[in-house]
Design a protein around this motif. Structure first.
Motif, PDB file in Angstrom:
ATOM      1  N   PHE A  42       0.830  -1.200   0.000  1.00 53.95           N
ATOM      2  CA  PHE A  42       0.000   0.000   0.000  1.00 53.95           C
ATOM      3  C   PHE A  42       0.870   1.257   0.000  1.00 53.95           C
ATOM      4  O   PHE A  42       2.019   1.219   0.479  1.00 53.95           O
ATOM      5  CB  PHE A  42      -0.918   0.001   1.228  1.00 53.95           C
ATOM      6  N   PRO A  43       0.340   2.369  -0.505  1.00 55.03           N
ATOM      7  CA  PRO A  43       1.156   3.592  -0.585  1.00 55.03           C
ATOM      8  C   PRO A  43       1.617   4.076   0.783  1.00 55.03           C
ATOM      9  O   PRO A  43       0.849   4.088   1.740  1.00 55.03           O
ATOM     10  CB  PRO A  43       0.222   4.607  -1.251  1.00 55.03           C
ATOM     11  N   GLY A  44       2.885   4.458   0.853  1.00 52.99           N
ATOM     12  CA  GLY A  44       3.434   5.003   2.096  1.00 52.99           C
ATOM     13  C   GLY A  44       3.790   3.951   3.127  1.00 52.99           C
ATOM     14  O   GLY A  44       4.199   4.284   4.230  1.00 52.99           O
ATOM     15  N   LEU A  45       3.626   2.679   2.764  1.00 50.62           N
ATOM     16  CA  LEU A  45       3.821   1.610   3.744  1.00 50.62           C
ATOM     17  C   LEU A  45       5.096   0.821   3.424  1.00 50.62           C
ATOM     18  O   LEU A  45       5.625   0.902   2.321  1.00 50.62           O
ATOM     19  CB  LEU A  45       2.611   0.679   3.676  1.00 50.62           C
ATOM     20  N   ALA A 201      -5.704   1.200  -3.335  1.00 50.58           N
ATOM     21  CA  ALA A 201      -6.267   2.510  -3.000  1.00 50.58           C
ATOM     22  C   ALA A 201      -6.478   3.377  -4.236  1.00 50.58           C
ATOM     23  O   ALA A 201      -7.374   4.225  -4.264  1.00 50.58           O
ATOM     24  CB  ALA A 201      -5.340   3.213  -2.014  1.00 50.58           C
ATOM     25  N   SER A 202      -5.680   3.159  -5.274  1.00 48.58           N
ATOM     26  CA  SER A 202      -5.803   3.964  -6.487  1.00 48.58           C
ATOM     27  C   SER A 202      -7.152   3.740  -7.168  1.00 48.58           C
ATOM     28  O   SER A 202      -7.555   4.519  -8.021  1.00 48.58           O
ATOM     29  CB  SER A 202      -4.675   3.607  -7.459  1.00 48.58           C
ATOM     30  N   VAL A 204     -10.050   3.065  -5.296  1.00 54.16           N
ATOM     31  CA  VAL A 204     -11.094   3.206  -4.270  1.00 54.16           C
ATOM     32  C   VAL A 204     -11.602   4.638  -4.240  1.00 54.16           C
ATOM     33  O   VAL A 204     -10.830   5.581  -4.327  1.00 54.16           O
ATOM     34  CB  VAL A 204     -10.526   2.835  -2.875  1.00 54.16           C
ATOM     35  N   GLU A 205     -12.908   4.777  -4.127  1.00 51.33           N
ATOM     36  CA  GLU A 205     -13.485   6.126  -4.016  1.00 51.33           C
ATOM     37  C   GLU A 205     -14.565   6.113  -2.933  1.00 51.33           C
ATOM     38  O   GLU A 205     -15.409   5.215  -2.902  1.00 51.33           O
ATOM     39  CB  GLU A 205     -14.123   6.531  -5.350  1.00 51.33           C
ATOM     40  N   TYR A 206     -14.516   7.094  -2.056  1.00 54.33           N
ATOM     41  CA  TYR A 206     -15.558   7.293  -1.050  1.00 54.33           C
ATOM     42  C   TYR A 206     -16.281   8.589  -1.379  1.00 54.33           C
ATOM     43  O   TYR A 206     -15.653   9.591  -1.706  1.00 54.33           O
ATOM     44  CB  TYR A 206     -14.968   7.399   0.352  1.00 54.33           C
ATOM     45  N   TYR A 233     -14.127  -1.806   5.145  1.00 54.63           N
ATOM     46  CA  TYR A 233     -13.079  -1.673   4.121  1.00 54.63           C
ATOM     47  C   TYR A 233     -13.732  -1.789   2.739  1.00 54.63           C
ATOM     48  O   TYR A 233     -14.763  -2.456   2.582  1.00 54.63           O
ATOM     49  CB  TYR A 233     -12.055  -2.792   4.267  1.00 54.63           C
TER      50      TYR A 233
END
Lengths: 330, 184
Positions: A42-45, A201-202, A204-206, A233
Motif C-alpha cells: 500500500f502507498p506510504g507503507l 487505493a488507487s 477506491v473512491e468514497y 473496508y
C-alpha cells in the motif's frame, strides 16, 4: 500450573510500528519490502532495504525475531525482482522469510540453505499432505495455516506433520481460498496475490451521497452505509449486494477475527505461534493489539484466565468473530 | 481504547471566536511549519513519493476553517482557508480537530476512526493512505515541531512551549503534545 508459551507474531507496516510492536512485547515481527513482493503493498507503507536492516538489528538487540514476507507470486518475466528480495532479506539478517510461490521456495532453499523458510498463508496449504510436501521439498520449518480450518482440523494436521504451525489470532478475515482471490483483479485489474494489494487505493473512491457513505472499487458501488453505521473496508468480498431476493453481505460479513478466547484450545491443538494481522494499520493499532495479546499469551502460560474481546473498537465492522475456528455459519 | 464519544470537540465558543480570526498569520506560520517539517523529517516525503505532488484539504470539522496542505517538495505550503474558498484539492480528510491531532501524534488508528465514522475521507484514496502512513512513521510531536520554528532559540523555548501547549490544549480539549495525548 503453567502451560506451554506461545510465540506472538506481530505486524509492522513502518519502522515506527516495528518499534512499537517490540516495545509492546512482540516475540516476533513480520514485515515486507516497499514493493509488490509482499501482500500489503500500500502507498506510504513498508520498508526500504536500509530501514529493514536497521529494524532487524533493533529486534535482535531486544531479543526478538524478524520475519520478512515475500509472499506474493512472481510475475512472469520479473522473477528476478522476487529473487533479489529473498537475497536482500538473507543479507540483512532476517530470521526467516515467508514465501508462497513454489518457484521462489525452490530458489530460496537452494541459494540460501541456512535461511529459515516459512510457508505463507497465501500458499493455502490446508492439509497434512500438502504441508509435508513443502517440508520435504524445500525444508520449510513452519506453515501459516489458512483461515478456513476448525480447531479440531488444526489439531489433526499437527498430529500428522513434523513442522511448526502458525495461526491467525486477530485481524481482518479473507473468505477466499487464500492466495487465489480474483475479485479485486476483476474490479481493478490488479491482483492482491501478484501486485500485493487487495482493493488497491488507487481504485477506491468514497463519496457522501444523500446522507450515506458510498464506497466504490473500480467504479463498482460496493457499500452504502448510513451515518450511524460503521464503515467497512472497500473490499468486494465484504460488499453489500442484491442477489435474487436477498440483499446483504453475499460473500462475507464485515467482521474481524478475534480468537483470544480460543488461545488455550489452539495451544492444545499443537499450534506454535499466533499471528496478528494488520501491517496496513497504524502504530497505535500495533501497540494496542500486541500489548493485549502479549498479556493474553502470558496469562495462558501462567495458568491465568485469558480475557478476550477488549479490542472491538479497532476492528472492521466493529464486530468480531472466531471465524472458522468455531464454524457455525451456513 | 477509545470510541467516538471519547473524542472531544473543539468548544463552540472558541470556534465562534475563531470565525473572525485573520487567516493570513496562520497561513504564514503554516508555510514555515511545513518547510521545517521537510528539513527535519526528510523520510516523510520519501514515503509520500509521487503523492507529495497532491493537494490535501485537512478539514477539522469543529473549526470554522480548514487547512490546504500542498507537501510539494519544491514549494510546500499549509494554507488556512475558509471552506467556501478552499479551491481545488485532490483529497479531503475531515474530522474533529482532536481526532486529526491524535492521528498526527500516533495515538489514534486511522482505520478505526474511519470504521467508527469519526474520520471522513474523500477524493484520492491513494494519496490519503500515503499521507497517513508517512505521518504515522514519523512519530511527530506538534509542540516540538512548533518550537523548532524558533530556530536557534529552540532549546531555550522547548520547556516553556511544552507547558504553554499543554495549558492551551487543556483549555480547548485537544492534546497538542504526544505526552498529553497519552494522558488524555
Amino acid at each position: 500450573m503453567s502451560a506451554r508459551k506461545l510465540e506472538l507474531v506481530c505486524p509492522a507496516g513502518t519502522p515506527a510500528a516495528f518499534r512499537a510492536a517490540i516495545d509492546a512485547g512482540a516475540h516476533t515481527v513480520y514485515c515486507g519490502f516497499n514493493d509488490e513482493t509482499n501482500a500489503r503493498n500500500f502507498p506510504g507503507l513498508n520498508f526500504s532495504r536500509d530501514e529493514l536492516g536497521a529494524s532487524i538489528a533493533h529486534a535482535h538487540k531486544k531479543g526478538a525475531h524478524t520475519l520478512v514476507a515475500i509472499n506474493t507470486f512472481p510475475r512472469a518475466g520479473a522473477v528476478g525482482f522476487w529473487h533479489k528480495a529473498v537475497d536482500d532479506a538473507a543479507r540483512l539478517g532476517a530470521d526467516a522469510v515467508i514465501l508462497a510461490d513454489i518457484g521462489l521456495l525452490d530458489y530460496a532453499s537452494k541459494k540460501h540453505p541456512n535461511l529459515r523458510l516459512h510457508l505463507s498463508v497465501q500458499a493455502a496449504a490446508a492439509n497434512s499432505d500438502a504441508i509435508a510436501f513443502y517440508a520435504r521439498a524445500f525444508g520449510v520449518k513452519r506453515v501459516v495455516l489458512p483461515r478456513v480450518l476448525t480447531v479440531q482440523e488444526i489439531a489433526a494436521i499437527n498430529r500428522d506433520i513434523e513442522i511448526e504451525t502458525e495461526v491467525f489470532i486477530f485481524g481482518g478475515l479473507c473468505v477466499m481460498a487464500e492466495g487465489r482471490c480474483s475479485l479485486s483483479s476483476y474490479a481493478t485489474g490488479k491482483s492482491p496475490n501478484m501486485n500485493g494489494a487487495c482493493s488497491p487505493a488507487s481504485h477506491v473512491e468514497y463519496r457522501e451521497e444523500d446522507g450515506e457513505l458510498v464506497s466504490r472499487l473500480g467504479g463498482f458501488a460496493i457499500h452504502r452505509v448510513g451515518a450511524s453505521e460503521p464503515a467497512p473496508y472497500p473490499t468486494l468480498c465484504k460488499g453489500c449486494f442484491e442477489a435474487g431476493d436477498y440483499k446483504g453481505h453475499v460473500f462475507e460479513d464485515p467482521s474481524s477475527l478475534d480468537a483470544a478466547a480460543l488461545i488455550p484450545q489452539l495451544a492444545e491443538a499443537g499450534v506454535t505461534a499466533l499471528k496478528i494481522e494488520g501491517r496496513q494499520r497504524s502504530r497505535s493499532y500495533t501497540e494496542s493489539v500486541v500489548r493485549n495479546f502479549r498479556k493474553a499469551v502470558d496469562d495462558y502460560a501462567a495458568g491465568r484466565p485469558v480475557v478476550a474481546g477488549a479490542l472491538r473498537d479497532l476492528t472492521e465492522g466493529q464486530t468480531t468473530t472466531a471465524g472458522s475456528y468455531r464454524k457455525t455459519w451456513r | 481504547m477509545w470510541n467516538s464519544k471519547d473524542i472531544p470537540l473543539f468548544p463552540a465558543v472558541g470556534a465562534a471566536v475563531l470565525r473572525f480570526a485573520p487567516l493570513t498569520p496562520l497561513s504564514l506560520a503554516g508555510a514555515h511549519l511545513v518547510k521545517t517539517l521537510i528539513r527535519r523529517h526528510p523520510s516523510l516525503f520519501a514515503r509520500l513519493g509521487e503523492q507529495a505532488d497532491k493537494t490535501f484539504l485537512i478539514d477539522p470539522t469543529d473549526l470554522p476553517f480548514a487547512f490546504r496542505l500542498a507537501p510539494h517538495v519544491d514549494a510546500p505550503s499549509l494554507e488556512t482557508v475558509r471552506r467556501e474558498d478552499a479551491g481545488a484539492w485532490d483529497a479531503r480528510i475531515g474530522g474533529p480537530l482532536a481526532a486529526l491531532l491524535g492521528l498526527v501524534h500516533g495515538v489514534y488508528d486511522g482505520d478505526a476512526l474511519f470504521f467508527s465514522r469519526d474520520l471522513v475521507i474523500e477524493g484520492d484514496t491513494e494519496a490519503v493512505l500515503a499521507l497517513r502512513n508517512a505521518i504515522d512513521n514519523e512519530e511527530i510531536d506538534l509542540a516540538t515541531e512548533l518550537t523548532a520554528l524558533l530556530g536557534p532559540l529552540e532549546h531555550l523555548a522547548a520547556a516553556p512551549a511544552r507547558r504553554v501547549s499543554s495549558l492551551v490544549g487543556s483549555w480547548f480539549g485537544v492534546a497538542l503534545t504526544r505526552e498529553d495525548e497519552r494522558h488524555a
